[in-house]
Design an enzyme around this catalytic site. Structure first.
Site, mmCIF file in Angstrom:
data_model
loop_
_atom_site.group_PDB
_atom_site.id
_atom_site.type_symbol
_atom_site.label_atom_id
_atom_site.label_comp_id
_atom_site.label_asym_id
_atom_site.label_seq_id
_atom_site.Cartn_x
_atom_site.Cartn_y
_atom_site.Cartn_z
ATOM 1 N N ASN A 177 -19.094 7.789 15.399
ATOM 2 C CA ASN A 177 -17.928 8.665 15.414
ATOM 3 C C ASN A 177 -16.681 7.797 15.423
ATOM 4 O OD1 ASN A 177 -15.947 10.543 15.933
ATOM 5 N ND2 ASN A 177 -16.543 10.903 18.061
ATOM 6 N N TRP A 178 -16.013 7.746 14.292
ATOM 7 C CA TRP A 178 -14.846 6.862 14.166
ATOM 8 C C TRP A 178 -13.583 7.442 14.781
ATOM 9 C CZ3 TRP A 178 -15.233 4.656 8.458
ATOM 10 C CH2 TRP A 178 -16.279 3.713 8.421
ATOM 11 N N LYS A 179 -13.602 8.702 15.177
ATOM 12 C CA LYS A 179 -12.408 9.324 15.759
ATOM 13 C C LYS A 179 -11.222 9.130 14.804
ATOM 14 C CE LYS A 179 -14.605 8.613 20.144
ATOM 15 N NZ LYS A 179 -14.525 8.506 21.581
ATOM 16 N N HIS B 87 -16.784 18.029 20.301
ATOM 17 C CA HIS B 87 -16.600 16.744 20.979
ATOM 18 C C HIS B 87 -15.656 16.933 22.168
ATOM 19 C CE1 HIS B 87 -15.349 12.643 21.799
ATOM 20 N NE2 HIS B 87 -16.497 12.279 21.252
ATOM 21 N N GLU C 90 -13.249 15.290 23.217
ATOM 22 C CA GLU C 90 -11.818 15.097 22.925
ATOM 23 C C GLU C 90 -11.220 16.347 22.276
ATOM 24 O OE1 GLU C 90 -12.319 11.385 20.869
ATOM 25 O OE2 GLU C 90 -12.868 10.463 22.773
ATOM 26 N N GLU D 119 -23.036 13.831 26.063
ATOM 27 C CA GLU D 119 -22.006 12.818 26.278
ATOM 28 C C GLU D 119 -21.288 13.099 27.594
ATOM 29 O OE1 GLU D 119 -20.722 10.894 22.329
ATOM 30 O OE2 GLU D 119 -19.502 12.673 22.609
ATOM 31 N N GLY E 27 -15.570 6.129 26.051
ATOM 32 C CA GLY E 27 -14.445 5.211 25.880
ATOM 33 C C GLY E 27 -14.038 4.488 27.154
ATOM 34 N N SER F 94 -20.002 5.116 25.564
ATOM 35 C CA SER F 94 -20.015 3.659 25.747
ATOM 36 C C SER F 94 -21.341 3.003 25.356
ATOM 37 C CB SER F 94 -19.623 3.298 27.179
ATOM 38 O OG SER F 94 -18.296 3.734 27.452
ATOM 39 N N GLY G 124 -19.097 5.700 19.599
ATOM 40 C CA GLY G 124 -17.677 5.702 19.251
ATOM 41 C C GLY G 124 -17.215 4.294 18.935
ATOM 42 N N GLY G 125 -16.566 3.656 19.899
ATOM 43 C CA GLY G 125 -15.932 2.349 19.706
ATOM 44 C C GLY G 125 -16.813 1.322 19.001
HETATM 45 P P1 PGA Z 1 -17.572 5.698 22.938
HETATM 46 O O1 PGA Z 1 -17.389 7.160 22.318
HETATM 47 O O2 PGA Z 1 -18.867 5.145 22.396
HETATM 48 O O3 PGA Z 1 -16.364 4.926 22.469
HETATM 49 O O4 PGA Z 1 -17.630 5.859 24.420
HETATM 50 C C1 PGA Z 1 -18.487 8.023 22.181
HETATM 51 C C2 PGA Z 1 -18.031 9.337 21.607
HETATM 52 O O5 PGA Z 1 -16.920 9.784 21.916
HETATM 53 O O6 PGA Z 1 -18.763 9.977 20.818
#
Ligand code: PGA
Length: 228
Positions: free
Chosen positions: A6-8, A84, A86, A150, A156, A186, A207-208
């Protein structure tokens, strides 16, 4: 196993092309990339398997800022993330809108990764199961539906759920809904093995660590090794 990146709100079309040139997914795992809307078509053209980060519940209409399932399918996108944390935290996404997005996307032939997970204070108050039950209650089983567990406090933050916490939550999700369950929060090359080797962990939403082609490939390789 499914490993989704997930590149956000990272990587426009040029950076997406550079990633695709440097990334070769290993055999034995399904590697999916979820770029921002403007980079979807480029990612598909570069040969990646591509999901969107969101999708609306109508095919078209006066919904400024939204994108529909047929539009995504037209550019070769095969799935979408919905719900998600966010989106829930910053953009007013509710269990009801998540349900509508998921149902319509599935009906329109997209695969769906629906995200669930508790806040830190909810875990501290012992409410994790209650939160998961509420978030899952609006989703119906479907062969193309995948759940991502999640824990919001792990996204994050560098704080990962322990493998025991992940296993316990995944088992609870599966007791309510028959679907593959990805772990997210994470996930990195260094902790992928201990998380992905747990029973009930069917993949990862990253994500990251998905922004770098080598670290994402390393997580995918771990998933492939565990499954084989
Ligand atoms: P993260 O994000 O790996 O940077 O914690 C995961 C996500 O939001 O899907």
């Amino acid at each position: 196993m499914l490993v989704a990146g997930n590149w956000k709100m990272y990587k426009g079309p040029a950076e997406t092309r550079a990633f695709a040139a440097a990334f070769s997914p290993p055999e034995g795992v399904e590697a999916v990339i979820c770029p921002p809307f403007v980079s979807l078509a480029g990612a598909v053209e570069a040969g990646l398997t591509v999901f969107a980060q969101n999708v609306h519940w109508e095919d078209e209409g006066a919904f400024t800022g939204e994108v529909s399932a047929p539009m995504l399918r037209e550019v070769g996108v095969v799935g979408a993330i919905v719900g998600h944390s966010e989106r829930r935290q910053y953009f007013g996404e509710t269990d009801e809108t998540v349900a509508r997005r998921a149902a319509h996307a599935l009906e329109a032939g997209l695969r769906v990764i629906a995200c669930v997970g508790e806040l830190e204070e909810e875990r501290d108050r012992g409410e994790t199961e209650e939160v998961l039950r509420r978030q899952l209650s609006v989703l119906d089983p479907h062969p193309a539906l995948v759940i991502a567990y999640e824990p919001v406090w792990a996204i994050g933050t560098g704080k990962t759920a322990t493998p025991e916490q992940a296993e316990e939550a995944h088992a609870f999700v599966k007791s309510l809904l028959d679907a593959p369950v990805l772990y997210g929060g994470s996930v990195k090359p260094e902790n992928a093995e201990e998380l992905l080797s747990r029973p009930g962990v069917d993949g990862a939403l990253v994500g990251g660590a998905s922004l770098d082609p080598d670290s994402f490939a390393s997580i995918c390789a771990t998933a492939a090794r565990i499954r084989s």
